[in-house]
Design a protein around this motif. Structure first.
Motif, short mmCIF file in Angstrom:
data_model
loop_
_atom_site.label_atom_id
_atom_site.label_comp_id
_atom_site.label_asym_id
_atom_site.label_seq_id
_atom_site.Cartn_x
_atom_site.Cartn_y
_atom_site.Cartn_z
N CYS A 12 25.31 46.04 57.97
CA CYS A 12 24.27 45.11 58.12
C CYS A 12 24.26 44.26 57.49
O CYS A 12 24.30 42.70 57.17
N LEU A 13 23.43 44.51 55.70
CA LEU A 13 23.67 43.92 54.93
C LEU A 13 25.01 42.83 54.37
O LEU A 13 25.05 42.17 54.27
N ASN A 16 25.31 40.66 57.02
CA ASN A 16 24.69 38.99 56.19
C ASN A 16 25.06 38.46 54.82
O ASN A 16 25.01 37.46 54.38
N LYS A 17 24.94 39.43 54.10
CA LYS A 17 25.86 38.46 52.63
C LYS A 17 27.13 38.04 53.37
O LYS A 17 27.00 37.03 52.32
N LYS A 20 25.93 34.14 55.11
CA LYS A 20 24.96 33.61 53.99
C LYS A 20 25.95 33.04 52.70
O LYS A 20 26.24 31.90 52.48
N GLN A 134 26.16 44.55 69.15
CA GLN A 134 25.12 43.50 68.22
C GLN A 134 23.76 42.82 68.87
O GLN A 134 22.65 43.86 68.29
#
Length: 146
Positions: A12-13, A16-17, A20, A134
């Protein structure tokens, strides 16, 4: 934390990264910040928002959003409109220039859109499963007051 939980968290991280990073590249290409891009998008989906409403949608403080809006007004991307029926209420509107800037973000030059289109090449069943999983993860991790 067991290994499986750690892998889910790490995945997930990392996703997300990556998103971004791609949005930052697109915002830089447009000559605006990520927060300004996010504000333009929120205003396009929530027209006539007040500063407080926009701050809630962006999950930022009123003072932070006030500065963002000030820069967007200065660049001609949004305008503040005083409502005649309530002169104390100011709504924020996208200008034509702001709409064009947002259209540029969603153009074929957008690295995020290009990469998301690659994901859309997956079989429809896989995409449905991805969205279902999700949604489950998001629902499970969301707080009730959200």
């Amino acid at each position: 934390m067991n290994v499986l939980n750690n892998e889910i968290f790490k995945s997930c991280l990392e996703i997300n990264k990556a998103i971004k990073r791609l949005v930052k590249i697109d915002a830089d290409r447009l000559g605006i910040t990520v927060v300004q891009l996010h504000a333009l998008y929120k205003l396009s989906t929530n027209p006539n928002s007040s500063l407080g409403e926009l701050a809630d949608k962006l999950r930022l403080t009123n003072s932070t959003v006030s500065g963002v809006i000030e820069r967007l007004v200065h660049n001609g991307l949004v305008e503040r409109v005083v409502l005649p029926e309530n002169r104390r209420t100011v709504s924020i509107h996208l200008t034509e220039k702001g709409k064009q800037k947002l259209d540029q973000f969603f153009s074929s030059d957008s690295i995020l859109i290009i990469r998301l289109n690659e994901v859309l090449e997956l079989p429809e069943e896989e995409i449905s499963n991805l969205l279902r999983l999700q949604k489950f993860v998001l629902t499970t991790l969301s707080l009730e007051e959200e």
